[in-house]
Structure formats: structure tokens, C-alpha cells
Design a protein around this motif. Structure first.
Motif, mmCIF file in Angstrom:
data_model
loop_
_atom_site.group_PDB
_atom_site.id
_atom_site.type_symbol
_atom_site.label_atom_id
_atom_site.label_comp_id
_atom_site.label_asym_id
_atom_site.label_seq_id
_atom_site.Cartn_x
_atom_site.Cartn_y
_atom_site.Cartn_z
ATOM 1 N N VAL A 140 -6.055 -4.748 12.553
ATOM 2 C CA VAL A 140 -5.006 -3.929 11.979
ATOM 3 C C VAL A 140 -3.763 -3.820 13.037
ATOM 4 O O VAL A 140 -3.961 -3.594 14.202
ATOM 5 C CB VAL A 140 -5.577 -2.533 11.285
ATOM 6 C CG1 VAL A 140 -6.446 -2.840 10.354
ATOM 7 C CG2 VAL A 140 -6.087 -1.923 12.665
ATOM 8 N N THR A 141 -2.797 -3.558 12.805
ATOM 9 C CA THR A 141 -1.487 -3.086 13.382
ATOM 10 C C THR A 141 -0.962 -2.168 12.700
ATOM 11 O O THR A 141 -1.157 -1.596 11.438
ATOM 12 C CB THR A 141 -0.504 -4.363 13.365
ATOM 13 O OG1 THR A 141 0.130 -4.427 12.155
ATOM 14 C CG2 THR A 141 -1.054 -5.694 13.675
ATOM 15 N N PRO A 142 0.363 -1.197 13.415
ATOM 16 C CA PRO A 142 1.036 -0.295 12.690
ATOM 17 C C PRO A 142 1.469 -0.592 11.277
ATOM 18 O O PRO A 142 1.633 0.346 10.262
ATOM 19 C CB PRO A 142 2.078 0.164 13.513
ATOM 20 C CG PRO A 142 1.507 0.039 14.776
ATOM 21 C CD PRO A 142 0.536 -1.411 14.665
ATOM 22 N N GLU A 143 1.753 -1.956 10.863
ATOM 23 C CA GLU A 143 2.143 -2.278 9.694
ATOM 24 C C GLU A 143 1.403 -2.299 8.644
ATOM 25 O O GLU A 143 1.540 -2.265 7.415
ATOM 26 C CB GLU A 143 2.691 -3.848 9.739
ATOM 27 C CG GLU A 143 3.834 -3.952 10.664
ATOM 28 C CD GLU A 143 5.113 -3.248 9.825
ATOM 29 O OE1 GLU A 143 5.223 -3.661 8.792
ATOM 30 O OE2 GLU A 143 5.797 -2.678 10.752
ATOM 31 N N ASP A 144 -0.025 -2.066 8.871
ATOM 32 C CA ASP A 144 -1.018 -1.836 7.720
ATOM 33 C C ASP A 144 -1.259 -0.229 7.476
ATOM 34 O O ASP A 144 -1.986 0.344 6.783
ATOM 35 C CB ASP A 144 -2.512 -2.193 8.434
ATOM 36 C CG ASP A 144 -2.524 -3.648 8.545
ATOM 37 O OD1 ASP A 144 -2.213 -4.425 7.534
ATOM 38 O OD2 ASP A 144 -2.884 -4.035 9.601
ATOM 39 N N THR A 145 -0.340 0.722 8.116
ATOM 40 C CA THR A 145 -0.340 2.061 7.555
ATOM 41 C C THR A 145 0.077 2.337 6.240
ATOM 42 O O THR A 145 1.141 1.461 5.842
ATOM 43 C CB THR A 145 0.721 2.888 8.706
ATOM 44 O OG1 THR A 145 0.141 2.844 10.008
ATOM 45 C CG2 THR A 145 0.620 4.283 8.134
ATOM 46 N N ALA A 146 -0.688 2.943 5.545
ATOM 47 C CA ALA A 146 -0.604 2.969 4.054
ATOM 48 C C ALA A 146 -1.311 3.966 3.694
ATOM 49 O O ALA A 146 -2.224 4.520 3.949
ATOM 50 C CB ALA A 146 -0.768 1.516 3.434
ATOM 51 N N VAL A 147 -1.245 4.292 2.224
ATOM 52 C CA VAL A 147 -2.071 4.962 1.419
ATOM 53 C C VAL A 147 -2.828 3.877 0.705
ATOM 54 O O VAL A 147 -2.330 3.040 0.083
ATOM 55 C CB VAL A 147 -1.381 5.771 0.296
ATOM 56 C CG1 VAL A 147 -2.465 6.481 -0.488
ATOM 57 C CG2 VAL A 147 -0.552 7.074 1.084
ATOM 58 N N TYR A 148 -4.204 3.924 0.861
ATOM 59 C CA TYR A 148 -5.204 2.927 0.181
ATOM 60 C C TYR A 148 -5.774 3.358 -1.034
ATOM 61 O O TYR A 148 -6.302 4.568 -0.980
ATOM 62 C CB TYR A 148 -6.015 2.401 1.371
ATOM 63 C CG TYR A 148 -5.530 1.460 2.161
ATOM 64 C CD1 TYR A 148 -5.735 0.426 2.385
ATOM 65 C CD2 TYR A 148 -4.716 2.126 3.339
ATOM 66 C CE1 TYR A 148 -5.188 -0.624 3.270
ATOM 67 C CE2 TYR A 148 -4.105 1.349 4.415
ATOM 68 C CZ TYR A 148 -4.616 -0.269 4.398
ATOM 69 O OH TYR A 148 -3.846 -0.936 5.324
ATOM 70 N N TYR A 149 -5.706 2.659 -2.212
ATOM 71 C CA TYR A 149 -6.387 3.148 -3.338
ATOM 72 C C TYR A 149 -7.116 1.940 -3.805
ATOM 73 O O TYR A 149 -7.333 0.891 -3.478
ATOM 74 C CB TYR A 149 -5.257 2.860 -4.497
ATOM 75 C CG TYR A 149 -3.965 4.002 -4.309
ATOM 76 C CD1 TYR A 149 -4.050 5.490 -4.914
ATOM 77 C CD2 TYR A 149 -2.879 3.633 -3.790
ATOM 78 C CE1 TYR A 149 -3.059 6.175 -4.755
ATOM 79 C CE2 TYR A 149 -1.788 4.335 -3.513
ATOM 80 C CZ TYR A 149 -1.750 5.632 -3.758
ATOM 81 O OH TYR A 149 -0.937 6.605 -3.909
ATOM 82 N N CYS A 150 -8.438 2.681 -4.226
ATOM 83 C CA CYS A 150 -9.577 1.592 -5.031
ATOM 84 C C CYS A 150 -9.230 1.816 -6.573
ATOM 85 O O CYS A 150 -8.624 2.982 -7.017
ATOM 86 C CB CYS A 150 -11.003 2.079 -4.687
ATOM 87 S SG CYS A 150 -11.584 3.692 -4.978
#
Length: 124
Positions: free
Chosen positions: A87-97
Motif C-alpha cells: 500500500v501507498t498513501p494513494e490507498d487511503t480511503a473509506v473501504y466498504y464491503c
């Protein structure tokens, strides 16, 4: 109603693997008419479908994330997991299933079931 809940660390360091679990509870639906997958939303951006699978375990991934993404059912099939490597900072997000009628999720649909989302920040 079916409920989904994401869980996992809210902070991940760069180069590590982001791991989340979706717990499915409640009743009732026919699980084999849904795709079970993960969607994320980076800050200020739209939804990004990451991947999904059938109840039987056939998995499909977004081409842009396929090399880093793994989705699978837990043994009990009341949970499924997401692993996003390197992972990188670009993967920062709200993650939903979510459990969705369509495989590739572009928007929310009233017939689908979504978790509340969990914020994951990639930072050192």
C-alpha cells in the motif's frame, strides 16, 4: 435485513498489507444471487470497485488492482476478507464491503447491501 460490518486496522504503513474483514449477519437473502465484494472511496473522489466474488468463491478483480488484491471467504462463510498489498498513501480511503446484484459496482443501488464503511489511512 442483512447487515455487513467492516473491521480491521484504521492505520497501515506504506509497503504493508491492508487487511479487512467483512462480517455478515442477520437475515435474509439468497446469497448465491449476490456478488460479495469490496469498494473504496478515496477522499474527494468517487467510488472505486476493487473486486468481488460469488457465494461459491469465484473471484473477480479490478484490472488496476488485481496484482495487489486478494478477496476470499472465511471458512464459515459468514465473513470475507480483503488483502491489499504494497500500500501507498494513494490507498487511503473509506473501504466498504457490499453484497450487490451487479459484479462491478459503480454506484449504490437500493437493492444492494452495504457496510457502513471503515476509514483506512496509509501513512508512516
Amino acid at each position: 435485513q442483512v447487515q455487513l460490518q467492516e473491521s480491521g486496522p484504521g492505520l497501515v504503513k506504506p509497503s504493508q498489507t491492508l487487511s479487512l474483514t467483512c462480517t455478515v449477519s442477520g437475515a435474509s437473502l439468497t446469497p448465491d444471487v449476490y456478488y460479495w465484494g469490496w469498494i473504496r472511496q478515496p477522499p474527494g473522489k468517487g467510488l472505486e470497485w476493487m473486486g468481488g466474488m460469488t457465494y461459491a468463491g469465484s473471484v473477480f478483480y479490478s484490472p488496476s488492482l488485481k496484482s495487489r488484491t486478494s478477496i476470499s471467504w472465511a471458512t464459515s462463510k459468514n465473513q470475507f476478507t480483503l488483502h491489499l498489498s504494497s500500500v501507498t498513501p494513494e490507498d487511503t480511503a473509506v473501504y466498504y464491503c457490499a453484497a450487490t446484484k451487479e459484479l462491478v459496482v459503480r454506484t449504490r443501488d437500493a437493492s444492494d447491501y452495504w457496510g457502513q464503511g471503515t476509514q483506512v489511512t496509509v501513512s508512516s
